[in-house]
Design a protein around this motif. Structure first.
Motif, mmCIF file in Angstrom:
data_model
loop_
_atom_site.group_PDB
_atom_site.id
_atom_site.type_symbol
_atom_site.label_atom_id
_atom_site.label_comp_id
_atom_site.label_asym_id
_atom_site.label_seq_id
_atom_site.Cartn_x
_atom_site.Cartn_y
_atom_site.Cartn_z
ATOM 1 N N LYS A 18 3.452 -3.274 -0.722
ATOM 2 C CA LYS A 18 3.690 -1.916 -1.403
ATOM 3 C C LYS A 18 2.438 -1.601 -1.726
ATOM 4 C CE LYS A 18 6.162 -0.708 -5.036
ATOM 5 N NZ LYS A 18 7.229 -0.865 -6.240
ATOM 6 N N PHE A 19 1.840 -2.353 -1.661
ATOM 7 C CA PHE A 19 -0.041 -1.546 -1.652
ATOM 8 C C PHE A 19 -0.846 -2.333 -1.197
ATOM 9 C CE2 PHE A 19 1.883 -0.392 -5.974
ATOM 10 C CZ PHE A 19 2.070 1.037 -5.710
ATOM 11 N N THR A 20 -1.991 -2.000 -0.699
ATOM 12 C CA THR A 20 -2.745 -2.793 0.296
ATOM 13 C C THR A 20 -4.709 -2.199 -0.450
ATOM 14 O OG1 THR A 20 -1.794 -2.496 2.374
ATOM 15 C CG2 THR A 20 -4.074 -3.027 2.711
ATOM 16 N N ARG A 21 -5.152 -3.177 -1.060
ATOM 17 C CA ARG A 21 -6.217 -3.006 -1.436
ATOM 18 C C ARG A 21 -7.483 -3.767 -1.228
ATOM 19 N NH1 ARG A 21 -4.135 1.036 -2.706
ATOM 20 N NH2 ARG A 21 -3.322 2.249 -4.362
ATOM 21 N N THR A 22 -9.217 -3.339 -1.082
ATOM 22 C CA THR A 22 -9.781 -4.177 -0.249
ATOM 23 C C THR A 22 -10.882 -3.901 -1.869
ATOM 24 O OG1 THR A 22 -9.952 -2.878 1.748
ATOM 25 C CG2 THR A 22 -11.657 -4.300 1.288
ATOM 26 N N MET A 68 -1.174 -1.100 -10.744
ATOM 27 C CA MET A 68 -1.165 -2.458 -10.753
ATOM 28 C C MET A 68 0.217 -1.902 -11.166
ATOM 29 S SD MET A 68 -4.669 -3.533 -11.760
ATOM 30 C CE MET A 68 -6.018 -3.453 -11.040
ATOM 31 N N PRO A 69 0.590 -1.268 -12.804
ATOM 32 C CA PRO A 69 2.385 -0.524 -13.558
ATOM 33 C C PRO A 69 2.679 -0.510 -12.871
ATOM 34 C CG PRO A 69 0.227 0.769 -14.135
ATOM 35 C CD PRO A 69 -0.223 0.231 -13.106
ATOM 36 N N GLU A 70 2.804 0.106 -11.066
ATOM 37 C CA GLU A 70 3.686 0.710 -10.022
ATOM 38 C C GLU A 70 4.916 -1.212 -10.022
ATOM 39 O OE1 GLU A 70 5.584 3.710 -10.330
ATOM 40 O OE2 GLU A 70 3.329 4.117 -11.381
ATOM 41 N N LEU A 71 4.251 -2.439 -10.023
ATOM 42 C CA LEU A 71 4.600 -3.203 -9.082
ATOM 43 C C LEU A 71 5.532 -4.017 -9.799
ATOM 44 C CD1 LEU A 71 1.428 -4.550 -8.587
ATOM 45 C CD2 LEU A 71 2.882 -3.784 -6.710
ATOM 46 N N GLU A 72 6.484 -4.634 -9.370
ATOM 47 C CA GLU A 72 7.823 -4.796 -9.960
ATOM 48 C C GLU A 72 7.701 -6.611 -9.844
ATOM 49 O OE1 GLU A 72 11.597 -3.525 -9.283
ATOM 50 O OE2 GLU A 72 10.127 -1.339 -10.642
ATOM 51 N N PRO A 73 8.187 -7.474 -9.863
ATOM 52 C CA PRO A 73 8.767 -9.096 -9.952
ATOM 53 C C PRO A 73 8.896 -9.127 -7.762
ATOM 54 C CG PRO A 73 8.768 -9.414 -11.502
ATOM 55 C CD PRO A 73 9.420 -7.644 -11.471
ATOM 56 N N GLY A 74 8.751 -9.866 -6.836
ATOM 57 C CA GLY A 74 9.231 -9.476 -5.353
ATOM 58 C C GLY A 74 8.692 -8.948 -4.906
ATOM 59 N N ASP A 75 7.431 -8.127 -5.269
ATOM 60 C CA ASP A 75 7.160 -6.696 -4.876
ATOM 61 C C ASP A 75 5.629 -7.800 -4.116
ATOM 62 O OD1 ASP A 75 8.249 -4.576 -4.931
ATOM 63 O OD2 ASP A 75 7.072 -3.806 -6.402
ATOM 64 N N ALA A 76 5.131 -7.464 -2.874
ATOM 65 C CA ALA A 76 4.328 -7.759 -1.852
ATOM 66 C C ALA A 76 2.928 -7.414 -2.157
ATOM 67 C CB ALA A 76 4.333 -7.834 -0.701
ATOM 68 N N ILE A 77 1.816 -7.076 -2.115
ATOM 69 C CA ILE A 77 0.003 -6.217 -1.758
ATOM 70 C C ILE A 77 -0.953 -7.617 -0.763
ATOM 71 C CG2 ILE A 77 -1.240 -5.864 -3.242
ATOM 72 C CD1 ILE A 77 1.010 -4.509 -4.517
ATOM 73 N N ALA A 78 -0.827 -6.982 0.129
ATOM 74 C CA ALA A 78 -1.987 -7.321 0.644
ATOM 75 C C ALA A 78 -3.298 -6.597 -0.156
ATOM 76 C CB ALA A 78 -1.752 -6.591 2.359
ATOM 77 N N LEU A 79 -4.194 -7.903 0.009
ATOM 78 C CA LEU A 79 -5.321 -7.853 -0.296
ATOM 79 C C LEU A 79 -6.399 -8.273 -0.042
ATOM 80 C CD1 LEU A 79 -5.337 -9.212 -4.395
ATOM 81 C CD2 LEU A 79 -5.380 -7.354 -3.516
ATOM 82 N N PHE A 80 -7.472 -7.534 0.252
ATOM 83 C CA PHE A 80 -8.879 -8.299 1.623
ATOM 84 C C PHE A 80 -9.887 -8.301 0.492
ATOM 85 C CE2 PHE A 80 -5.197 -5.980 3.987
ATOM 86 C CZ PHE A 80 -5.254 -7.150 4.530
#
Length: 174
Positions: A56-60, A105-117
């Motif tokens: 849903k989001f990608t953050r570095t 961050m408040p837009e997330l729900e259980p089961g959502d995926a985030i790519a972190l680097f």
């Protein structure tokens, strides 16, 4: 086992209990060698997905720090900061609400995926397992969800959101 699998398993057990009650009251007792409905019924096997859901989001993460220096690092407003809490505690990824944390961050729900680097995190796809809220300035490390990473930002003058996420692990290939 994730919550969805637990709910599915519990529903299956309740349904199986209902079948047992109904089967006993309307079915004759089988003779030796005959199978009953219960003996021939199987439940679906639940397995983990082999591919993560789309992020849903990608953050570095731009920097890593300790809890004592976290406020100083967050004040640069250059993006999320990983905070090493030490020991068996999860990595805390924090971002001030007014620096961008409130946008995702408040837009997330259980089961959502985030790519972190980036600095201080194991790069990859994380899946939201738990969302909690705390009182701003009074949340403690012991109150964090027991997950691999916890996202944290303020959502109001009195409240913070705590998003517990686990690194996605695909099912083992045979």
């Amino acid at each position: 086992m994730n919550r969805g699998a637990v709910v599915l398993l519990a529903a299956g057990v309740m349904l199986l209990g209902a079948v047992l009650v109904l089967d006993v009251s309307v079915s004759p007792t089988p003779t030796t060698g005959q199978a009953t409905t219960l003996q021939t019924t199987t439940l679906e096997i639940v397995t983990r997905a082999s591919e993560p859901p789309p992020p849903k989001f990608t953050r570095t993460i731009w920097a890593t720090t300790t809890l004592n220096r976290s406020e100083f690092m967050l004040d640069f407003c250059r993006g999320p900061v990983s905070v090493d809490l030490g020991g068996a505690w999860p990595i805390l990824v924090a971002e001030h609400d007014y620096c961008g944390g409130l946008d995702w961050m408040p837009e997330l729900e259980p089961g959502d995926a985030i790519a972190l680097f980036g600095d201080g995190v194991e790069s990859g796809t994380y899946v939201v397992r738990e969302i909690d809220h705390g009182i701003r300035g009074h949340s403690r490390v012991r109150d964090l969800p027991r997950t691999d990473i916890v996202l944290q930002t303020c959502v109001s003058p009195r409240e913070v959101v705590l998003v517990g996420m686990d690194l996605f692990e695909p099912e083992a290939q045979s």
